[in-house]
Design a protein around this motif. Structure first.
Motif, mmCIF file in Angstrom:
data_model
loop_
_atom_site.group_PDB
_atom_site.id
_atom_site.type_symbol
_atom_site.label_atom_id
_atom_site.label_comp_id
_atom_site.label_asym_id
_atom_site.label_seq_id
_atom_site.Cartn_x
_atom_site.Cartn_y
_atom_site.Cartn_z
ATOM 1 N N ARG A 288 0.136 -17.967 1.884
ATOM 2 C CA ARG A 288 0.053 -16.993 1.730
ATOM 3 C C ARG A 288 1.200 -15.990 1.453
ATOM 4 O O ARG A 288 2.396 -16.383 1.650
ATOM 5 C CB ARG A 288 -0.185 -16.697 2.992
ATOM 6 C CG ARG A 288 -1.845 -17.119 3.580
ATOM 7 C CD ARG A 288 -2.380 -16.776 4.325
ATOM 8 N NE ARG A 288 -3.649 -16.849 4.814
ATOM 9 C CZ ARG A 288 -4.641 -16.672 5.038
ATOM 10 N NH1 ARG A 288 -4.502 -15.491 5.658
ATOM 11 N NH2 ARG A 288 -5.472 -17.098 5.541
ATOM 12 N N PRO A 289 0.890 -15.131 0.794
ATOM 13 C CA PRO A 289 -0.318 -14.693 0.184
ATOM 14 C C PRO A 289 -0.286 -15.614 -1.351
ATOM 15 O O PRO A 289 0.057 -16.134 -2.155
ATOM 16 C CB PRO A 289 -0.008 -13.300 -0.116
ATOM 17 C CG PRO A 289 1.792 -12.932 -0.547
ATOM 18 C CD PRO A 289 2.280 -14.388 0.086
ATOM 19 N N CYS A 612 -7.336 -5.855 4.030
ATOM 20 C CA CYS A 612 -6.218 -6.994 4.630
ATOM 21 C C CYS A 612 -6.407 -7.082 6.922
ATOM 22 O O CYS A 612 -6.499 -5.760 6.680
ATOM 23 C CB CYS A 612 -4.395 -6.302 4.241
ATOM 24 S SG CYS A 612 -3.271 -6.784 5.826
ATOM 25 N N TYR A 613 -6.148 -8.252 6.750
ATOM 26 C CA TYR A 613 -6.960 -8.544 8.639
ATOM 27 C C TYR A 613 -5.305 -8.954 9.484
ATOM 28 O O TYR A 613 -5.586 -9.237 10.135
ATOM 29 C CB TYR A 613 -8.130 -8.895 8.484
ATOM 30 C CG TYR A 613 -8.083 -10.583 7.006
ATOM 31 C CD1 TYR A 613 -7.121 -10.976 7.564
ATOM 32 C CD2 TYR A 613 -8.647 -10.097 6.898
ATOM 33 C CE1 TYR A 613 -7.090 -12.551 7.680
ATOM 34 C CE2 TYR A 613 -8.130 -11.967 5.510
ATOM 35 C CZ TYR A 613 -7.316 -13.326 6.525
ATOM 36 O OH TYR A 613 -6.890 -13.616 5.325
ATOM 37 N N CYS A 615 -3.250 -10.732 8.804
ATOM 38 C CA CYS A 615 -2.517 -11.943 9.190
ATOM 39 C C CYS A 615 -1.081 -12.459 9.934
ATOM 40 O O CYS A 615 -0.489 -13.391 10.053
ATOM 41 C CB CYS A 615 -2.632 -13.661 8.646
ATOM 42 S SG CYS A 615 -1.816 -13.700 6.950
ATOM 43 N N GLY A 616 -0.050 -11.438 9.436
ATOM 44 C CA GLY A 616 0.829 -11.495 9.663
ATOM 45 C C GLY A 616 1.985 -11.375 8.753
ATOM 46 O O GLY A 616 3.323 -10.794 8.540
ATOM 47 N N VAL A 617 1.821 -12.192 7.442
ATOM 48 C CA VAL A 617 1.935 -12.864 6.434
ATOM 49 C C VAL A 617 3.085 -11.238 5.242
ATOM 50 O O VAL A 617 4.307 -11.096 4.967
ATOM 51 C CB VAL A 617 1.890 -13.503 5.477
ATOM 52 C CG1 VAL A 617 2.413 -13.724 4.214
ATOM 53 C CG2 VAL A 617 1.305 -14.787 6.201
ATOM 54 N N CYS A 618 2.149 -10.372 5.091
ATOM 55 C CA CYS A 618 2.507 -9.826 4.176
ATOM 56 C C CYS A 618 3.878 -8.845 4.712
ATOM 57 O O CYS A 618 5.222 -8.835 3.461
ATOM 58 C CB CYS A 618 2.139 -8.933 3.454
ATOM 59 S SG CYS A 618 0.752 -10.226 2.490
ATOM 60 N N PRO A 619 3.966 -8.179 5.730
ATOM 61 C CA PRO A 619 4.490 -7.484 6.295
ATOM 62 C C PRO A 619 6.063 -8.176 6.301
ATOM 63 O O PRO A 619 7.106 -7.526 6.455
ATOM 64 C CB PRO A 619 3.988 -6.380 7.769
ATOM 65 C CG PRO A 619 2.858 -7.263 7.505
ATOM 66 C CD PRO A 619 2.631 -7.850 6.483
ATOM 67 N N ILE A 625 -0.175 -9.626 -2.230
ATOM 68 C CA ILE A 625 -1.104 -10.231 -2.496
ATOM 69 C C ILE A 625 -0.690 -9.988 -4.175
ATOM 70 O O ILE A 625 -0.942 -8.985 -3.610
ATOM 71 C CB ILE A 625 -2.474 -10.059 -2.667
ATOM 72 C CG1 ILE A 625 -3.299 -10.192 -0.520
ATOM 73 C CG2 ILE A 625 -3.310 -10.662 -3.380
ATOM 74 C CD1 ILE A 625 -3.032 -11.746 -0.826
#
Ligand code: B12
Ligand code: SF4
Length: 642
Positions: A288-289, A612-613, A615-619, A625
């Motif tokens: 991800r993303p 966004c829900y 999941c933690g990846v982006c921050p 995305i």
């Protein structure tokens, strides 16, 4: 002298073995750079046979990225079949690269791509053949730095004793950073020896050096803590992410295999990552993303790649290709561009969705409508909710029927067996589905010769997924469910003969489970299996379940754990998992919640199209995305050789 060709010693052996062509190199677009012109030498290994390893997209990319650098070279090496391995040992010929036929031990680095854990014994075999000490701590400066990469490297603990480093995530940029570190250390006269080099590498983002992390265990056998042993290495190692795929249009000149291989077409990766959220899918979770290549970027890669290889088939690859934001336009424009030529286009297996049949129709304008593949993965609607791959039975039958009605004769359906909460009834629904698909397909197409192949794999829980806590189904459970399924399919011969069933027994999956969720103690099992003759564990003719179970029983007993402890045992929420110090970006809390939602059959949306829900990846990774539509077009068209 290092870097000298071994070919004169190898050539006489090639006459005595099967498929010698796979060791001779010189393929179109392969490279051999002069040894002394560069500062840093990489050997890149796919730890399986040439026919599986050559088309591997990841290694092909790294090979090219590294060879484009004026200060580095990269050559390929594959697992050697037992016939040649025996002769090499007899004649003292070490593991070699297929490009320059140079000894692997002469290289500064040996990069190994682990797409699957079943390649671990082949790593040991290659190290032994290379004359490189098996254990990282026994190596001195004369041995290459062994670097593991690929998806399995997200839990490298079972091979922690054998590798010097593991790289998490995308490799395009990090191989450059590693090259810089090795080059500088060599230019400075190798200060501090191997340990200093590894310490420097441990400070490169995405690089994990297991020897700098100590693992302790509690009385219940579970991990008590993983602690770094030096202050200058990170407490948690975060994965690497390439954000702009258009800047990395690799492979530009794919290598064309000399011998038969599993994938004889050109592949263009149209996006990386997937946020569909299928709970069993490690690839989707750890990449991800979503990062899309633009339609123009894809168009030029297709054009350039075809020119460079002479291939007549292009696969538009990703984890779920029909989800590219401009896939409709892309398919149409590529089909227009290559209409009337010999070039055909294809998508790999897709989700079950009527739109995908339209897409496949478009892409097959130039080719035959032979086979289409869908991956519903779960037999019943209930289990599809558990795994978050929701599609109703009606939609499934309708989609497949549409395919038959559009002239496709053969449909392949992929399923898994042994999923969390699964019962015999869930698996038996696969038979109902297949029967219904054939009945409706015959009616819609007016033909009797349509076929449906049902392909079933045993589910293996993987690290960094919501199912990382799940108890794996035992081999007996899998074998029992496959047996009742086979009986159900064969019950009605008039339909059953149009249905093909492909499956493996449950045993290899159990070993894959041990290696996937294992910790450092499992390294002893791998070594023992290899010493007892184990290799090519991905090949049924070489795989021995008994060899693995015996080794596991004996090597794990001193620790008070066993094969079941690593596989069929369900983990509790706060157990320290062997890979907790390796950061894929996913929040452990979010993964746990998603696991609980799986158990209560709740679905989660795709964050590409919904908010966004967390999941933690982006921050955590500073990513986002990255999707279109860009509004750009492939046009103007270039007319290609008609
Ligand atoms: C998506 C996928 C497919 C897709 C697309 C393939 C693709 N994009 O290349 C499709 C459906 C077409 C496909 C087909 C097949 N696949 Co497939 N596929 C995968 C999957 C899930 C991901 C591959 C992927 O995304 N590649 C994209 C590239 C760019 O990423 P990458 O390889 O991970 O490499 C990057 C990083 O990981 C990193 N990296 C990788 N290695 C290294 C090494 C070092 C040193 C470093 C620093 C970094 C690094 O850098 C790379 C660039 O960023 C893998 C499983 C996996 N976990 O990898 C199976 C997998 C590779 N496939 C497999 C198989 C068997 C097949 C088929 C033969 C199936 C069949 N019977 O037809 C075909 C053949 C295709 C082929 N070999 O090219 C097996 C290979 C088994 C083996 N013995 O090795 C795997 C491992 C699945 C499995 N567990 O069985 N596949
Ligand atoms: S952080 Fe949000 S937007 Fe990013 S992948 Fe996770 S859910 Fe999707």
């Amino acid at each position: 002298m290092t870097g000298k060709t071994l070919y004169p010693r190898l050539e006489p052996l090639l006459a005595q073995i099967q498929k010698p062509i796979q060791y001779v190199g010189g393929e179109l677009n392969s490279r051999v750079k002069p040894w002394d012109d560069v500062a840093v030498h990489w050997a890149l290994m796919y730890p399986d046979a040439y026919e599986v390893g050559l088309p591997n997209q990841g290694l092909m990319i790294l090979y090219e990225v590294l060879n484009e650098r004026p200060d580095a070279l990269a050559e390929r090496t594959y697992a050697v079949w037992p016939d040649l391995a025996a002769l090499m040992r007899e004649h003292g010929v070490p593991q070699f690269t297929v490009d320059g036929h140079r000894a692997v031990r002469d290289f500064d680095l040996l990069g190994v791509s682990f797409a699957t854990e079943l390649g671990y014994t082949n790593l040991l075999e290659a190290l032994d053949l290379a004359g490189v000490p098996l254990h990282a701590v026994d190596r001195d400066e004369s041995s290459p730095v062994v670097v593991a990469g690929g998806h399995a490297a997200f839990n490298p603990e079972p091979v922690a004793d054998f590798v010097d480093c593991a790289v998490l995530g995308d490799g395009e940029q990090v191989v450059g950073d590693i090259t810089d570190v090795v080059k500088a250390w060599k230019a400075q006269g190798r200060p501090g020896g191997r340990v200093e080099l590894l310490a420097r590498l441990a400070r490169v983002e995405g690089v994990y050096v297991p020897r700098f992390y100590a693992v302790s265990y509690g009385p219940d056998g579970a991990i008590a803590a993983v602690q770094r042993t030096r202050d200058d290495v990170p407490a948690r190692v975060a994965k690497r992410t390439v954000m702009d795929l258009d800047e990395w249009p690799y492979p530009k000149t794919p290598i064309v295999p000399l011998a038969e291989s599993v994938h004889e077409r050109m592949s263009v990766e149209i996006f990386r990552g997937c946020t569909r959220g299928c709970r069993f899918c490690q690839a989707g979770m750890i990449t991800r993303p979503v990062r899309e290549r633009t339609i123009t970027g894809i168009g030029s890669m297709v054009e350039q790649g075809l020119k460079a290889t002479g291939y007549e088939e292009v696969g538009l690859l990703s984890l779920s290709s029909a989800d590219h934001s401009e896939i409709g336009q892309l398919a149409k424009e590529l089909a227009d561009r290559y209409e009337g030529t010999n070039t055909s286009l294809s998508l790999p297996s897709t989700r079950v969705d009527a739109f995908n049949v339209t897409l496949a129709n478009e892409l097959s304008r130039n080719g035959r409508r032979s086979g289409l593949t869908f991956a519903p993965e779960g037999g019943s609607e209930r289990i599809r909710r558990v795994i978050n791959k929701t599609v109703s039975k009606e939609d499934l039958v309708r989609t497949v029927t549409t395919a038959y009605a559009n002239g496709w004769q053969q449909v392949k359906l992929y399923f898994m067996c042994g999923l969390p909460t699964e019962t015999d009834e869930d698996v038996l629904e696969i038979a109902d589905l297949a029967v219904e698909v054939i009945r409706a397909g015959r009616e819609a197409s007016g033909r009797k010769d349509i076929r449906c192949t049902v392909s079933i794999g045993g589910f293996v829980p993987k690290p960094h997924t919501p199912f990382q806590w799940a108890g794996q189904a035992s081999a007996d459970t899998i074998d029992h469910r496959l047996r009742v399924l086979r009986q159900a399919i064969n019950a009605d011969r008039r339909v059953g003969r149009s249905i093909g069933l492909r499956y493996h027994d449950g045993k290899p999956g159990v070993i894959e489970g041990l290696l996937s969720r294992g910790d450092r103690r499992v390294g002893r099992v791998i070594e023992r299996v290899w010493r007892d003759g184990g290799k090519f564990d991905g090949w049924s003719e070489h795989f021995s379940y008994e060899r693995w179970t015996t080794a596991a029983a004996e090597e794990l007993a001193p620790f008070g754990v066993d094969l079941d402890w690593f596989t069929t045992r369900e983990r509790t929420e706060h157990e320290v998992l062997p890979w907790d110090h390796l950061d894929s970006g996913l929040d452990k809390e979010w993964l746990w919640e998603d696991w609980q939602e799986a158990l209560s059959e709740e679905e989660v949306a795709d964050c590409r199209w919904t908010p966004c829900y967390d999941c933690g990846v982006c921050p955590t990774m500073g990513t986002e995305i990255q999707i279109g539509p860009t509004g750009r077009s492939l046009l103007p068209l270039t007319v290609v050789g008609r």
